[in-house]
Each structure stands twice: as structure tokens, then as C-alpha cells.
Design an enzyme around this catalytic site. Sequence first.
Site, PDB file in Angstrom:
ATOM      1  N   GLU A  94      52.803  29.045  64.444  1.00  0.00           N
ATOM      2  CA  GLU A  94      52.103  30.557  64.040  1.00  0.00           C
ATOM      3  C   GLU A  94      50.673  30.749  64.093  1.00  0.00           C
ATOM      4  OE1 GLU A  94      53.741  32.790  60.806  1.00  0.00           O
ATOM      5  OE2 GLU A  94      51.482  34.017  61.247  1.00  0.00           O
ATOM      6  N   LYS A 130      63.804  29.280  55.795  1.00  0.00           N
ATOM      7  CA  LYS A 130      62.340  28.460  56.239  1.00  0.00           C
ATOM      8  C   LYS A 130      61.262  28.487  55.125  1.00  0.00           C
ATOM      9  CE  LYS A 130      59.070  31.465  58.437  1.00  0.00           C
ATOM     10  NZ  LYS A 130      58.317  31.577  57.935  1.00  0.00           N
ATOM     11  N   ASP A 173      59.042  36.844  55.096  1.00  0.00           N
ATOM     12  CA  ASP A 173      58.500  36.926  53.797  1.00  0.00           C
ATOM     13  C   ASP A 173      57.399  38.174  54.077  1.00  0.00           C
ATOM     14  OD1 ASP A 173      56.593  35.192  54.591  1.00  0.00           O
ATOM     15  OD2 ASP A 173      56.832  34.334  52.675  1.00  0.00           O
ATOM     16  N   SER A 174      57.194  38.541  55.599  1.00  0.00           N
ATOM     17  CA  SER A 174      56.504  39.243  56.124  1.00  0.00           C
ATOM     18  C   SER A 174      56.729  40.786  55.561  1.00  0.00           C
ATOM     19  CB  SER A 174      55.976  39.339  57.187  1.00  0.00           C
ATOM     20  OG  SER A 174      57.740  39.051  57.968  1.00  0.00           O
ATOM     21  N   ASP A 222      63.621  33.243  54.471  1.00  0.00           N
ATOM     22  CA  ASP A 222      62.091  32.704  54.407  1.00  0.00           C
ATOM     23  C   ASP A 222      62.765  32.628  52.981  1.00  0.00           C
ATOM     24  OD1 ASP A 222      60.239  32.000  55.993  1.00  0.00           O
ATOM     25  OD2 ASP A 222      59.055  33.599  55.687  1.00  0.00           O
ATOM     26  N   GLU A 242      56.779  27.427  54.421  1.00  0.00           N
ATOM     27  CA  GLU A 242      55.929  27.366  54.876  1.00  0.00           C
ATOM     28  C   GLU A 242      55.217  25.843  54.244  1.00  0.00           C
ATOM     29  OE1 GLU A 242      53.147  30.454  54.631  1.00  0.00           O
ATOM     30  OE2 GLU A 242      54.244  31.482  55.598  1.00  0.00           O
TER      31      GLU A 242
HETATM   32  O1  KIV Z   1      58.123  36.023  57.750  1.00  0.00           O
HETATM   33  C1  KIV Z   1      57.590  36.379  58.499  1.00  0.00           C
HETATM   34  O2  KIV Z   1      58.204  37.156  59.580  1.00  0.00           O
HETATM   35  C2  KIV Z   1      57.195  35.116  59.400  1.00  0.00           C
HETATM   36  C3  KIV Z   1      57.129  35.280  60.760  1.00  0.00           C
HETATM   37  C4  KIV Z   1      56.483  35.582  60.690  1.00  0.00           C
HETATM   38  C5  KIV Z   1      56.982  33.756  61.431  1.00  0.00           C
HETATM   39  O3  KIV Z   1      57.146  34.157  58.676  1.00  0.00           O
END
Ligand code: KIV
Length: 286
Positions: free
Chosen positions: A187, A118, A49-50, A88, A120
Site C-alpha cells: 500500500e 489479512k 477494516d477501512s 481483515d 498488517e
Molecule cells: O482495509 C482495507 O480496505 C485495506 C485495503 C486498503 C488493502 O486494507
Amino acid sequence: MPTQQPAKRIAAPDIAARKGGEPIVSLTAYHAHTARILDPYVDFLLVGDSLGMVMHGFESTVPVPLDLMIMHGAAVVRGSARALVIVDMPFGSYEESPAAAFRNAARVMKQTGCGAVKLEGGARMGETIHYLTQRGIPVMAHIGLTPQSVHVMGGFKTQGRERAEWEAIEQDAKAVAQAGAFSVVLEGMAELLAARITKTCPIPTIGIGASAECDGQILVLEDMLGLSPRVPKFVKEFAQIGAAIEIAVRSYADDVRTRRFPASEHTYAMKGDKAPATKKTKMTGS
Ligand code: KIV
């Protein structure tokens, strides 16, 4: 009839089986072309989600909608053939209840074709991770610095630099492994703590700013390519693509303004006509 079998994709259990072995290699990917380039070299591609910050200019990952993750996730699956693709779950799409998380994660899996999601959170997400994995959704967990909680943490702060913080983070690692996660991202974490977790946790740890002690590494692609305006201390820039783009764009602008581009080799003549006799021009921009 085609004789060549398509490459078999790496699956979540293949990553889980790599605990303590050869380091796991991964990068973020947000679109098909880069996924195609990265695919032969990585074990998994994370549609992180970055992308909200990197591609869409948001200040944090908090505003990222589920539909955006699905759109980029599907592109990365189409662009790759071998690597496991993990998407994510964005903020707000899984925290409310295990059932809501399942509904959204199932949508992600169906509409992107990815192999895992994924999310969090550590101990507080244990019930949800268990619910998803029991229902056919492989889950990668993410603990330590969790960017979706930026407003609670008061910024992007490295975790575990005080020993007093260790207990809770170690409990998080234990909880997500017990709940059935196949791997966990660590992280922004002090090296000593990452080493302790990697040693005791039965699932592979994937570090980002968490030292070489982890079972694998991930970086945001644009950061390691030198495309991001600011990068954290833990990023190594393996190329300077941002500077290379600027040089290329300056050359292009010069060539257009001086009519060196397009040249004859970039121009269509009428059928049967010879191409205009302009000499081939190398685009130097000088
Ligand atoms: O969103 C993302 O790119 C991430 C990585 C930094 C692990 O969660």
C-alpha cells in the site's frame, strides 16, 4: 435433485498460483448486496477494516472492533459464491502474541466462513504468520503504508520515496513470504520499489497506490465508485455514484413534497376495486 453444482470458490492457493500471471482483480466489500454484484468480476473480496472509516465514520481504522469485522465478513460471504473472501484482522486483535492472533483469526474463520485473513506488518509479524499458516489459517500480509500504524507513522504517508527506506520494506516482503503468507498487499508505495519487490518476492503482490507493476490491484469500492468525499491520488473514479444518489434523493424529496409520489402504481387498492385513476407518473423530480 439439483443438477447444478454451486460455483467453486477461489481459494488462497489459487491466488498464490497466480504469481506473475494474469493480473489479480480485487475490491473491498462490506455487505451482501455489493458482494453479490462484485462477485463475478473479482478474484477476491476484502472485508477491509477501512469499513470503520467508510461505513462507520471513524477517523482511522484503529477503533474497529473484531465483532464488527465478523458481522460484515459474514454478510460478504453470504452475498458471494465464487470469489475468495478475506477478512481483515483489526488493530489489537493479533499483535500481542501468535496464540492470541490464532484465537481471534479462528473465530473470524468460523463465524464468517471466509477463506483467509489479512493482517498488517512485515518482519515483525513473521512469527505470527508462520503460527497461523501452520495451523490452517491462510494469511495475506500488508506492508508499506499500514493504516493501523497511523499514530506511529504520524499520518498516511507514501512509503519508499527515499531509497534509504527500501531495505527495510524489502526485508518485510521477504519475511512475510518466508513465513508462509500466500500474498502481500503493497500500500502507498513508490513504483520503483513496488516493481523491485514484485520481481523478487515469490508470492503475488497486490497493489493499492503501488503502481501497475504489482501482480494484482485492489481499491476501496466506495472510492472507485465516486462515493467517498475525498480520495487519494492513486484512486481512479470509475463512476460518480455519489452525484447520482444526490440527484435521485433530490427527485424523491420533490416528488414527496408535491405528492407526485407515491402514484397509483405504487398504491394498494382494495381487493376487487379498480386502482384509483391517477395517471402513471414518471419520477423526474423536475
Ligand atoms: O482495509 C482495507 O480496505 C485495506 C485495503 C486498503 C488493502 O486494507
